[in-house]
Design an enzyme around this catalytic site. Structure first.
Site, short mmCIF file in Angstrom:
data_model
loop_
_atom_site.label_atom_id
_atom_site.label_comp_id
_atom_site.label_asym_id
_atom_site.label_seq_id
_atom_site.Cartn_x
_atom_site.Cartn_y
_atom_site.Cartn_z
N SER A 22 3.36 -6.03 -3.52
CA SER A 22 4.36 -6.13 -4.58
C SER A 22 5.33 -7.28 -4.30
O SER A 22 5.71 -8.04 -5.20
CB SER A 22 5.17 -4.83 -4.67
OG SER A 22 4.36 -3.79 -5.12
N ARG A 26 5.83 -10.94 -6.37
CA ARG A 26 7.15 -11.33 -6.88
C ARG A 26 7.62 -12.63 -6.26
O ARG A 26 8.24 -13.46 -6.93
CB ARG A 26 8.15 -10.20 -6.64
CG ARG A 26 7.94 -9.04 -7.62
CD ARG A 26 8.59 -7.79 -7.13
NE ARG A 26 8.49 -6.70 -8.09
CZ ARG A 26 7.40 -5.95 -8.30
NH1 ARG A 26 6.28 -6.18 -7.65
NH2 ARG A 26 7.43 -4.96 -9.19
N GLY A 92 -3.06 -5.35 -12.03
CA GLY A 92 -2.13 -4.95 -13.09
C GLY A 92 -0.78 -5.62 -12.94
O GLY A 92 -0.14 -6.00 -13.92
N ARG A 120 -6.96 -0.79 -18.57
CA ARG A 120 -5.62 -0.27 -18.27
C ARG A 120 -4.62 -0.54 -19.41
O ARG A 120 -4.72 -1.54 -20.10
CB ARG A 120 -5.14 -0.85 -16.93
CG ARG A 120 -6.05 -0.37 -15.81
CD ARG A 120 -5.63 -0.84 -14.47
NE ARG A 120 -4.35 -0.29 -14.08
CZ ARG A 120 -3.68 -0.68 -12.99
NH1 ARG A 120 -4.18 -1.62 -12.23
NH2 ARG A 120 -2.52 -0.14 -12.70
N SER A 162 8.06 2.98 -14.06
CA SER A 162 7.10 1.95 -13.65
C SER A 162 7.82 0.65 -13.33
O SER A 162 8.48 0.07 -14.18
CB SER A 162 6.08 1.72 -14.77
OG SER A 162 5.48 0.45 -14.61
N ASP A 311 1.18 5.06 -4.79
CA ASP A 311 -0.09 4.49 -4.31
C ASP A 311 -0.64 5.19 -3.08
O ASP A 311 -1.77 4.95 -2.65
CB ASP A 311 0.08 2.99 -4.02
CG ASP A 311 0.35 2.20 -5.30
OD1 ASP A 311 -0.01 2.67 -6.39
OD2 ASP A 311 0.94 1.11 -5.21
C1 S3P Z 1 3.61 -2.06 -8.50
C2 S3P Z 1 4.11 -0.92 -9.07
C3 S3P Z 1 3.35 0.34 -9.17
C4 S3P Z 1 2.22 0.39 -8.17
C5 S3P Z 1 1.42 -0.88 -8.14
C6 S3P Z 1 2.31 -2.08 -7.83
C7 S3P Z 1 4.44 -3.28 -8.54
O1 S3P Z 1 2.83 0.45 -10.47
O2 S3P Z 1 1.35 1.48 -8.44
O3 S3P Z 1 0.40 -0.79 -7.15
O4 S3P Z 1 4.17 -4.22 -7.77
O5 S3P Z 1 5.39 -3.32 -9.34
P1 S3P Z 1 3.75 1.01 -11.67
O6 S3P Z 1 5.00 0.27 -11.61
O7 S3P Z 1 3.05 0.76 -12.96
O8 S3P Z 1 3.88 2.47 -11.38
#
Ligand code: S3P
Length: 425
Positions: A22, A26, A92, A120, A162, A311
């Site tokens: 994550s 970013r 995602g 998704r 989320s 996760d």
């Molecule tokens: C993430 C947020 C989570 C997590 C994903 C990474 C992120 O998803 O499950 O692996 O980097 O912001 P959600 O924010 O949709 O729950």
């Protein structure tokens, strides 16, 4: 690719987990919108983050690898209109956060993903971005985003906790008129807020509502990306379950909204110690020691805890099979729309190994302890399912064969070699 795992005696040693996924996503995205150059040390070199880097460079971000572990990034003066489709692979986070960046620029882009990502939900980010004035087509990928320079700031109440939705809206808000706020039903990971604030963007948090001002951007920054607790989790649980085991995890990212697994460890009776706290671009980093749990109590995951370990639930489900009683996971409907339907795949795989498990729309109940038997598992291309069943395989009698294990490269490229380095047969 198939991963073959057999029973091991214990797990001992020290690891530096792969860097946080994550935070790496970013870091690349914030470098692309910064007012100067940025340096990212130890970014995760997994396929998901490489997809983010590739898409951003197709939109104009320049970068140079200074060494294996250090990348220097220079934002484009104006973003380029990319002629092809932006390929987000399995990620995602790439698609959802990038949508916020594209929506707030004079760009017309189509984003695509692999088979899993193509299933998704994207309506969750399309809706707020439409309220802000962008044009978005595609409730699932391909996602067509037509951005504009004059988005309107909104006060968005996300129906889902989320970080991906929150970050997407906040990133669009950095270039919208007025202010943009996001609130959510439970606090999700706040890397975006912490990292933007540390890079000079005013970010306000009031009563669970995050607000940014339009017309602001981060300064160039430097970060050394901490280790990913979601990757370390597989080794932490394996250590708890195997006899005479002890693991030291160095440079672990310990953002309080990511360390829910430690709450579950405390509930279940897994011994752990934290030490050596420091700060890295607003993110807490610590060293962690975990050792064998002498006995395991059942645990419950629900409510605000869910986003703090979302996760880690597949591997915590494996741990639940060894607890003395029924562990329950509720309020976790989001698991059904991750890289796979993680409720169904965890249940199917654990049942094949002999576990007692009931499923609900929003979770599962697992009754232990049971002696697991090796089985053939199909991870359906979901990295966390593949790694969770590798951990199950370490404590099961016989052999466990995991199909679809190539997906592990998205987040933990050296998972298998780390497993064999630390496990004692
Ligand atoms: C993430 C947020 C989570 C997590 C994903 C990474 C992120 O998803 O499950 O692996 O980097 O912001 P959600 O924010 O949709 O729950």
């Amino acid at each position: 690719m198939t991963l073959l795992v057999g029973k091991v005696a214990s797990l001992r040693g020290e690891m530096r987990p792969p860097s946080d996924k994550s935070i790496t996503h970013r870091a690349y995205m914030f470098a692309a919108i910064a007012s100067g150059d940025s340096v990212v040390r130890k970014p995760l070199r997994g396929e998901d983050c490489e997809a983010t880097l590739r898409c951003l460079s197709q939109l104009g971000l320049a970068f140079e690898w200074m060494s294996e572990e250090e990348i220097r990034l220079r934002p484009a003066e104006t973003w380029k209109q990319f002629a092809g489709k932006l390929d987000c692979g399995n990620s995602g986070t790439t698609m959802r956060l990038l949508s916020g960046l594209i929506a707030s620029r004079d760009l017309d882009c189509t984003m695509i993903g692999d088979e899993s990502l193509s299933r998704r939900p994207m309506k969750r980010i399309a809706e707020p971005l439409r309220y802000m004035g962008a044009r978005i087509e595609g409730d699932t990928p391909p996602l067509h985003v037509v951005g504009r320079e004059d988005l309107t700031g909104i006060d968005y109440k996300s129906p889902v906790a989320s970080a991906q939705i929150k970050s997407c809206v906040l990133l669009a808000g950095l270039r919208a008129s007025g202010t943009t706020s996001v609130s959510e039903p439970a606090p999700s990971r706040d890397h975006t807020e912490r990292m933007l604030a540390a890079a000079g963007v005013p970010v306000r948090l009031h009563l669970g509502r995050v607000t940014v001002n339009g017309g602001t951007r981060p300064n160039g920054f430097e970060i050394s990306v901490p280790g990913d607790v979601s990757s370390a989790a597989f080794f932490m649980v394996a250590t708890a379950l195997l006899p005479q085991s002890e693991l030291i995890v160095r440079e672990l990212g310990c953002n309080p909204l990511r360390t829910g697994i430690l709450d579950s460890f405390a509930d279940a009776g897994v011994p752990f110690w934290l030490d050596n706290e420091r700060l890295e671009l607003g993110e807490t980093v610590k060293d962690l020691k975990v050792s064998t749990a002498p006995s395991l109590r059942p645990f419950r995951i629900e409510g605000d805890l869910v986003p703090r370990l979302i996760d880690e639930i597949p591997v915590l489900a494996v741990m639940a099979t060894q607890c003395d009683g029924t562990s329950e996971i509720r309020d976790a409907k989001e698991l059904r729309v991750k890289e796979s339907d993680r409720i169904e795949l965890v249940a199917a795989g654990l049942r094949a190994m002999g576990a007692k498990i009931d499923t609900f729309e929003d979770g599962m109940a697992i009754t232990g302890p049971v002696k697991l038997e090796g089985a053939n598992i199909d991870a359906h291309g979901d990295h966390r399912i593949a790694m969770a069943f590798a951990v199950a395989g370490l404590i099961a009698e016989g052999k466990t064969e995991i199909e679809g294990a190539e997906s592990i490269k998205t987040s933990f490229p050296n998972f298998e070699s780390e497993l064999w380095r630390l496990c004692i047969v």
